[in-house]
Design a protein around this motif. Structure first.
Motif, PDB file in Angstrom:
ATOM      1  N   GLY A 154       0.784  -1.234   0.000  1.00  0.00           N
ATOM      2  CA  GLY A 154       0.000   0.000   0.000  1.00  0.00           C
ATOM      3  C   GLY A 154       0.811   1.277   0.000  1.00  0.00           C
ATOM      4  O   GLY A 154       0.244   2.370  -0.083  1.00  0.00           O
ATOM      5  N   ILE A 155       2.148   1.185   0.102  1.00  0.00           N
ATOM      6  CA  ILE A 155       2.996   2.374   0.129  1.00  0.00           C
ATOM      7  C   ILE A 155       3.213   2.876  -1.294  1.00  0.00           C
ATOM      8  O   ILE A 155       3.706   2.148  -2.152  1.00  0.00           O
ATOM      9  CB  ILE A 155       4.358   2.075   0.776  1.00  0.00           C
ATOM     10  CG1 ILE A 155       4.177   1.601   2.224  1.00  0.00           C
ATOM     11  CG2 ILE A 155       5.269   3.297   0.718  1.00  0.00           C
ATOM     12  CD1 ILE A 155       3.672   2.673   3.162  1.00  0.00           C
ATOM     13  N   ASP A 210       3.528  15.579 -11.304  1.00  0.00           N
ATOM     14  CA  ASP A 210       2.546  15.600 -12.394  1.00  0.00           C
ATOM     15  C   ASP A 210       1.264  14.850 -12.032  1.00  0.00           C
ATOM     16  O   ASP A 210       0.392  14.638 -12.884  1.00  0.00           O
ATOM     17  CB  ASP A 210       3.150  15.022 -13.674  1.00  0.00           C
ATOM     18  CG  ASP A 210       3.469  13.531 -13.559  1.00  0.00           C
ATOM     19  OD1 ASP A 210       3.403  12.998 -12.426  1.00  0.00           O
ATOM     20  OD2 ASP A 210       3.782  12.905 -14.585  1.00  0.00           O
ATOM     21  N   GLY A 211       1.144  14.432 -10.774  1.00  0.00           N
ATOM     22  CA  GLY A 211      -0.045  13.735 -10.310  1.00  0.00           C
ATOM     23  C   GLY A 211      -0.004  12.233 -10.476  1.00  0.00           C
ATOM     24  O   GLY A 211      -0.941  11.546 -10.057  1.00  0.00           O
ATOM     25  N   SER A 212       1.060  11.701 -11.073  1.00  0.00           N
ATOM     26  CA  SER A 212       1.155  10.257 -11.288  1.00  0.00           C
ATOM     27  C   SER A 212       1.773   9.576 -10.070  1.00  0.00           C
ATOM     28  O   SER A 212       2.315  10.217  -9.167  1.00  0.00           O
ATOM     29  CB  SER A 212       1.998   9.962 -12.531  1.00  0.00           C
ATOM     30  OG  SER A 212       3.335  10.406 -12.343  1.00  0.00           O
ATOM     31  N   ILE A 213       1.681   8.240 -10.060  1.00  0.00           N
ATOM     32  CA  ILE A 213       2.307   7.423  -9.011  1.00  0.00           C
ATOM     33  C   ILE A 213       3.627   6.893  -9.549  1.00  0.00           C
ATOM     34  O   ILE A 213       3.695   6.361 -10.655  1.00  0.00           O
ATOM     35  CB  ILE A 213       1.381   6.265  -8.609  1.00  0.00           C
ATOM     36  CG1 ILE A 213       0.093   6.804  -7.983  1.00  0.00           C
ATOM     37  CG2 ILE A 213       2.084   5.327  -7.629  1.00  0.00           C
ATOM     38  CD1 ILE A 213      -0.923   5.731  -7.648  1.00  0.00           C
ATOM     39  N   ALA A 214       4.695   7.051  -8.777  1.00  0.00           N
ATOM     40  CA  ALA A 214       6.022   6.663  -9.242  1.00  0.00           C
ATOM     41  C   ALA A 214       6.117   5.161  -9.452  1.00  0.00           C
ATOM     42  O   ALA A 214       5.507   4.368  -8.726  1.00  0.00           O
ATOM     43  CB  ALA A 214       7.083   7.105  -8.232  1.00  0.00           C
ATOM     44  N   TRP A 221      -0.575   6.189   1.430  1.00  0.00           N
ATOM     45  CA  TRP A 221      -1.069   4.841   1.677  1.00  0.00           C
ATOM     46  C   TRP A 221      -2.324   4.684   0.837  1.00  0.00           C
ATOM     47  O   TRP A 221      -3.312   5.390   1.026  1.00  0.00           O
ATOM     48  CB  TRP A 221      -1.402   4.625   3.155  1.00  0.00           C
ATOM     49  CG  TRP A 221      -2.079   3.306   3.393  1.00  0.00           C
ATOM     50  CD1 TRP A 221      -3.428   3.071   3.455  1.00  0.00           C
ATOM     51  CD2 TRP A 221      -1.455   2.038   3.538  1.00  0.00           C
ATOM     52  NE1 TRP A 221      -3.673   1.734   3.645  1.00  0.00           N
ATOM     53  CE2 TRP A 221      -2.476   1.075   3.701  1.00  0.00           C
ATOM     54  CE3 TRP A 221      -0.124   1.619   3.546  1.00  0.00           C
ATOM     55  CZ2 TRP A 221      -2.212  -0.279   3.871  1.00  0.00           C
ATOM     56  CZ3 TRP A 221       0.141   0.277   3.720  1.00  0.00           C
ATOM     57  CH2 TRP A 221      -0.883  -0.658   3.884  1.00  0.00           C
ATOM     58  N   GLY A 222      -2.303   3.789  -0.133  1.00  0.00           N
ATOM     59  CA  GLY A 222      -3.452   3.651  -1.012  1.00  0.00           C
ATOM     60  C   GLY A 222      -3.423   2.320  -1.735  1.00  0.00           C
ATOM     61  O   GLY A 222      -2.610   1.445  -1.457  1.00  0.00           O
ATOM     62  N   THR A 276      -8.500   2.863  -2.134  1.00  0.00           N
ATOM     63  CA  THR A 276      -8.170   2.536  -3.511  1.00  0.00           C
ATOM     64  C   THR A 276      -8.204   3.763  -4.419  1.00  0.00           C
ATOM     65  O   THR A 276      -7.334   3.949  -5.276  1.00  0.00           O
ATOM     66  CB  THR A 276      -9.147   1.474  -4.054  1.00  0.00           C
ATOM     67  OG1 THR A 276      -9.053   0.304  -3.249  1.00  0.00           O
ATOM     68  CG2 THR A 276      -8.799   1.105  -5.490  1.00  0.00           C
ATOM     69  N   THR A 277      -9.197   4.619  -4.231  1.00  0.00           N
ATOM     70  CA  THR A 277      -9.337   5.785  -5.103  1.00  0.00           C
ATOM     71  C   THR A 277      -8.805   7.063  -4.470  1.00  0.00           C
ATOM     72  O   THR A 277      -8.497   8.022  -5.176  1.00  0.00           O
ATOM     73  CB  THR A 277     -10.819   5.996  -5.477  1.00  0.00           C
ATOM     74  OG1 THR A 277     -11.602   6.115  -4.274  1.00  0.00           O
ATOM     75  CG2 THR A 277     -11.328   4.805  -6.282  1.00  0.00           C
ATOM     76  N   GLU A 278      -8.702   7.096  -3.162  1.00  0.00           N
ATOM     77  CA  GLU A 278      -8.197   8.297  -2.477  1.00  0.00           C
ATOM     78  C   GLU A 278      -7.447   7.859  -1.227  1.00  0.00           C
ATOM     79  O   GLU A 278      -8.041   7.351  -0.282  1.00  0.00           O
ATOM     80  CB  GLU A 278      -9.356   9.232  -2.113  1.00  0.00           C
ATOM     81  CG  GLU A 278      -8.903  10.600  -1.666  1.00  0.00           C
ATOM     82  CD  GLU A 278     -10.084  11.540  -1.434  1.00  0.00           C
ATOM     83  OE1 GLU A 278      -9.864  12.758  -1.386  1.00  0.00           O
ATOM     84  OE2 GLU A 278     -11.209  11.042  -1.285  1.00  0.00           O
TER      85      GLU A 278
END
Length: 239
Positions: free
Chosen positions: A156-157, A163-167, A221-222, A228-230
């Motif tokens: 979950g980390i 740019d708003g993306s997840i690395a 944490w998501g 999942t969405t926020e």
């Protein structure tokens, strides 16, 4: 000497010699070492030895929390912005048997790495596939607040970029292998295999790749449950 006297003398001599032999035997018996007493201590079974080993591994893996642990309730709502060092309280479920648990999660530090140095063990062509990126090693802690066991927190980390993306994380065929990144970013212990107790705290690390021209803006944490969405977010911690 008459035959009767000779017979009587022979009998008396044999009797005296017999008595002497009995006396010697008794004395020897009293002086001989006694047989060792049987060991009364129970022998540990294979299962008992295995459980003892797990208990020892648990103690070796435990760490001190960076800040005091929170209560198990209430859980942290999705979309919450937390301060550095503040624990998120997350309800989780063990997918295989629907075991529920409440865990605490908090980022500890973030350390920038060097792609050429830290991934030097990879062939040049494989390392080139990672692109123009900078590794970022994020350490985090997770704790069992309620329940009997927990599964690893690493799933979950996440790391959010400017740019708003997840690395991305480096996915290497065959695993990371033996590399300098093992020292820079120690893997999370397999805490789910230990006999756990409420209040147990463990630490792990996750490697993220930040593309050139972008910055890390928050740890999240998501990716599971109500997050999942926020997700729940923290500022990127300092090393």
């Amino acid at each position: 000497m008459s035959d009767s006297k000779k017979t009587t003398g022979d009998f008396a001599g044999r009797a005296m010699r017999g008595a002497a032999l009995i006396t010697v035997a008794v004395l020897l018996a009293g002086c001989s070492p006694s047989a060792p007493a049987p060991d009364a201590s129970p022998t540990a079974s294979d299962e008992e030895r295995y459980q003892a080993q797990l208990a020892e591994e648990r103690l070796e893996a435990l760490v001190d929390p960076i800040t005091p642990l929170p209560n198990a309730t209430p859980t942290t709502p999705a979309g919450t912005e937390l301060a550095a060092g503040e624990w998120a309280v997350v309800g989780r479920e063990w997918a295989s048997d629907q075991t529920t648990m409440t865990v605490g999660v908090v980022p500890v530090s973030a350390t920038a790495g060097d792609l050429e140095r830290d991934f030097a063990y990879l062939p040049d062509d494989e390392r080139a596939k990672l692109g123009a990126v900078t590794p970022l090693y994020v350490d985090y802690q997770f704790a069992l607040l309620e329940g009997e066991r927990m599964y690893p927190a690493t799933t979950g980390i996440q790391l959010l970029l400017s740019d708003g993306s997840i690395a991305d994380i480096p996915i290497i065929v065959g695993g990371m292998g033996s590399s300098t990144t093992d020292t820079l970013c120690p893997r999370e212990p397999a805490a789910s295999e230990f006999p756990q107790e409420v209040g147990d705290v463990y630490q792990g690390c996750k490697t993220f790749l930040i593309p050139e021209g972008l910055d890390a803006v928050s740890v999240q944490w998501g990716g599971e449950g109500i997050y999942t969405t926020e997700g729940v977010r923290w500022p990127v911690p300092v090393a």
